[in-house]
Design an enzyme around this catalytic site. Structure first.
Site, short mmCIF file in Angstrom:
data_model
loop_
_atom_site.label_atom_id
_atom_site.label_comp_id
_atom_site.label_asym_id
_atom_site.label_seq_id
_atom_site.Cartn_x
_atom_site.Cartn_y
_atom_site.Cartn_z
N THR A 282 0.81 -1.02 0.02
CA THR A 282 0.16 0.16 0.07
C THR A 282 0.83 1.25 0.06
O THR A 282 1.98 1.07 0.28
CB THR A 282 -0.87 0.11 1.22
OG1 THR A 282 -2.22 -0.99 0.99
CG2 THR A 282 -1.37 1.67 1.54
N VAL B 295 -13.20 -5.28 -0.09
CA VAL B 295 -12.61 -4.14 0.36
C VAL B 295 -11.74 -4.07 1.51
O VAL B 295 -12.18 -4.77 2.54
CB VAL B 295 -13.72 -2.99 0.26
CG1 VAL B 295 -13.04 -1.47 0.69
CG2 VAL B 295 -14.47 -2.92 -0.92
N GLY B 296 -10.79 -3.50 1.47
CA GLY B 296 -9.92 -3.43 2.63
C GLY B 296 -10.04 -2.05 3.70
O GLY B 296 -10.92 -1.48 3.66
N THR C 151 -0.99 0.44 6.94
CA THR C 151 -0.85 -0.56 5.89
C THR C 151 -0.45 -1.71 6.54
O THR C 151 -0.22 -1.91 7.62
CB THR C 151 0.78 -0.20 5.13
OG1 THR C 151 0.90 -1.36 4.21
CG2 THR C 151 1.91 0.04 6.03
N GLY D 134 -5.77 -5.80 6.14
CA GLY D 134 -6.87 -4.77 6.34
C GLY D 134 -7.97 -5.12 7.03
O GLY D 134 -8.58 -4.14 7.82
N1 ASP Z 1 -4.16 -2.54 3.83
C1 ASP Z 1 -4.23 -3.14 2.60
C2 ASP Z 1 -5.44 -4.09 2.46
O1 ASP Z 1 -5.82 -4.72 3.29
C3 ASP Z 1 -3.18 -3.80 1.92
C4 ASP Z 1 -1.82 -3.43 2.64
O2 ASP Z 1 -1.74 -2.49 3.18
O3 ASP Z 1 -0.89 -4.15 2.67
O4 ASP Z 1 -6.02 -3.73 1.32
#
Ligand code: ASP
Length: 347
Positions: A213, A242-243, A264, A267
């Site tokens: 992310t 959706v995250g 990040t 999610g």
């Molecule tokens: N947080 C993001 C999601 O779950 C992915 C990430 O940040 O690695 O979509």
């Protein structure tokens, strides 16, 4: 396993120490219920991330340098704009756009693939002045999702658009659209194939390259905070998943009275723990310092390996905290600080 320290070029300093908890000042400790009124100790401050997770220390020197170069270039872009007096929102959008355009990070170009072999992107932006915010999810043809999220905030009476609706709004707003193939990178495609193969073998998906992310948080010269986050989500995610990134208060949050946060990691965990807002709440209601609040949430509520966050407070205090092996990150402020790093001990 203990790894040897690796020396980076002089410009690049370790910022692991930034993740250390900060002792709250007597001022904040004595006023737990009040919003912080501290005057910024710096004129401006910025932090950015390019994702957290299992980041192999065995990557080639060239690849490591490419990551650091891109993080450094994005940070220099933000620093230059803040020195000129640009607004926190403008800087957040421009820095996130830069990272979205880089094929190295999981956002925009270079996004991870869904189970069905597609790219579905999420993003959000928030203005700390008035809690105005905009978010989009599941877009497949928007070149820079952060720009569309900002348009949702400024040019619609809503907060969150999804999928075809988000794209239709983007077309109406004239944001740049691309063919879905634009996001393709061989590396992310290979990651999906590996994850699918492991799944078939009823094993866990490969931890490496699963997610990522990009995000940016800013305190500008006018004393305003803003946060923005953009992602392709997680490799092998199922239809419509959706995250946390576009969920305001989970992956993204900004409030001038407290802090701007961009997260990040895994999610689902960040949504369940309302992580970004939780950091803000600890600052607002418990009077914690920004780093202390971020540490409390990342190490106290999330589990090891879940990910991390970047935060900047109203006084310019920056926190870069993660409980995963690494987090691509950078921080700069008007005192001359300028640092990028990947792991916890890479000085
Ligand atoms: N947080 C993001 C999601 O779950 C992915 C990430 O940040 O690695 O979509």
């Amino acid at each position: 396993m203990q790894r040897p320290l690796r020396l980076l070029p002089a410009l690049i300093l370790c910022i692991g120490a930034c993740a250390a908890p900060e002792t709250p000042t007597s001022e904040t400790a004595e006023a737990p219920a009040a919003a912080p009124t501290a005057k910024p100790s710096v004129e401006w401050a910025i932090a950015l991330h390019g994702g957290a997770g299992v980041i192999s220390r065995d990557i080639s020197a060239e690849k490591k340098q490419a990551y650091l170069d891109d993080l450094g270039a994005a940070l220099a872009l933000g620093r230059g704009r803040l020195e000129e007096g640009a607004s926190a929102l403008d800087v957040v959008e421009e820095v996130v756009r830069y990272l979205e355009d880089s094929p190295l990070f999981n956002a925009g170009k270079g996004s991870v693939f869904t189970h069905d072999g597609k790219n579905e992107l999420d993003a959000a932006i928030m203005d700390g002045r008035d809690l105005n915010c905009g978010a989009i999810s599941g877009v497949t043809r928007v070149k820079n999702p952060i720009t569309l999220a900002r348009k949702v905030m400024t040019d619609s009476r809503h907060v969150f658009f999804t999928r075809e609706g988000a794209e239709r709004f983007g077309q109406e707003m004239g944001v740049e659209m691309v063919e879905p193939e634009y996001y393709f990178t061989q590396r992310r495609w290979d990651s999906l194939q590996k994850a699918l193969a492991r799944e078939q073998a009823e094993e866990a998906a490969a931890p490496e390259d699963k997610h990522g992310t990009v995000g940016c948080v800013v305190l500008d010269k006018a004393g305003n905070l803003a946060a923005g986050t953009s992602t392709g989500g997680m490799t092998n995610k199922r239809f419509g998943r959706v995250g946390d990134v576009p969920v305001i208060g989970a992956g993204t949050y900004a409030n001038n009275r407290t802090v701007a946060v961009s997260c990040t990691g895994h999610g689902e965990k960040f949504i369940r723990n309302a992580v970004a807002h939780d950091v803000s709440a600890l600052v607002e209601y418990r009077g914690l310092g920004v780093a202390e609040a971020a540490e409390a949430v990342v190490h106290g509520k999330l589990e090891k390996g879940d990910g991390g966050l970047i935060a900047v407070g109203a006084s310019g205090e920056i926190a870069l905290v993660f409980n995963s092996e690494g987090m691509f990150r950078g921080a700069a402020d008007s005192s001359g600080r300028f640092e990028v790093a990947i792991w916890g001990d890479d000085e």
